[in-house]
Design a protein around this motif. Structure first.
Motif: not given
Lengths: 213, 10
Positions: A3-17
């Motif tokens: 879950x930590x890594x998934x949320x981390x990756x989603x946060x990375x995606x969010x930053x780009x958007x």
């Protein structure tokens, strides 16, 4: 995957958007460091060359392609579409001071002395310091648009979440760690501490991001 | 117990 890594990756995606949204709604890349964005392209291209010879999962491949494509697109927006709003005179961090040491470190610390492995190490070291031109610019101008601080916060959260991910992996994978990724990752997260202090005490309280003079 | 390379991470 945890879950930590998934949320981390989603946060990375969010930053780009968030960054794309900022550029497109304000029709301006003011406050964004071109140098940091160019370093991210370098990081993604150097690291994700493994798309050609290693398959991990569909998730992994799609994310890699997205990170390469979106970072190149952001450079295009800054260099062409919104060029007049990009002010190189405040983006003055000397990136050769980052590139040189990262090349040297990757030649010393890598898992195999081969082109792809050295490039992988280089990308890990470079990612850890790629935000410095952006933070330096923030420091120089002393203020930032709120949306830009949300972009930085999402990037910082992405890095921060990788730490519990590694702890989780250490526990669940019999005490195994990746020393290069962890060392560089800790450095990278550390760089956000000052920013987070101002973000939490000012921006999230509804105030403007301003550094004390 | 030891080192591993996490090439599955982004």
């Amino acid at each position: 995957m945890n879950l930590f890594r998934l949320l981390g990756d989603l946060s990375h995606l969010a930053s780009i958007f968030i960054l794309l949204h900022k550029i497109q709604t304000t029709r301006s890349c003011r406050g964004i460091s071109f140098k940091t964005q160019a370093l991210y392209v370098t990081v993604f291209v150097a690291r994700y060359l493994d798309l050609f010879y290693r398959y991990v999962s569909l998730y992994n491949s799609v994310m890699k392609l997205f990170f390469i494509a979106s970072s190149v697109y952001i450079l295009y927006l800054m260099k062409y579409k919104y060029r007049p709003t990009n002010d190189p005179s405040i983006d003055t961090f000397r990136i050769e001071y980052l590139l040189g040491p990262c090349v040297l470190l990757s030649l010393i610390f890598n898992y195999k002395f081969s082109v792809t492995e050295v490039l992988w190490s280089f990308s890990i070291f470079l990612e850890s310091v790629a935000i410095l031109p952006q933070l330096f610019m923030l420091q120089r101008t002393g203020e930032a648009e709120t949306i830009t601080t949300h972009y930085l916060a999402a990037l910082g959260v992405y890095r921060a979440l990788y730490i519990p991910n590694w702890i989780y992996r250490y526990i669940t994978e019999d005490g195994v760690v990746d020393p290069i990724a962890v060392t560089a990752g800790l450095v990278q997260t550390g760089l956000y501490i000052d920013f987070f202090y101002v973000y939490f005490t000012k921006v999230l309280q509804g105030q403007k991001f301003e550094l004390p003079a | 117990m030891g080192w591993d390379i996490w090439k599955d991470e982004l």
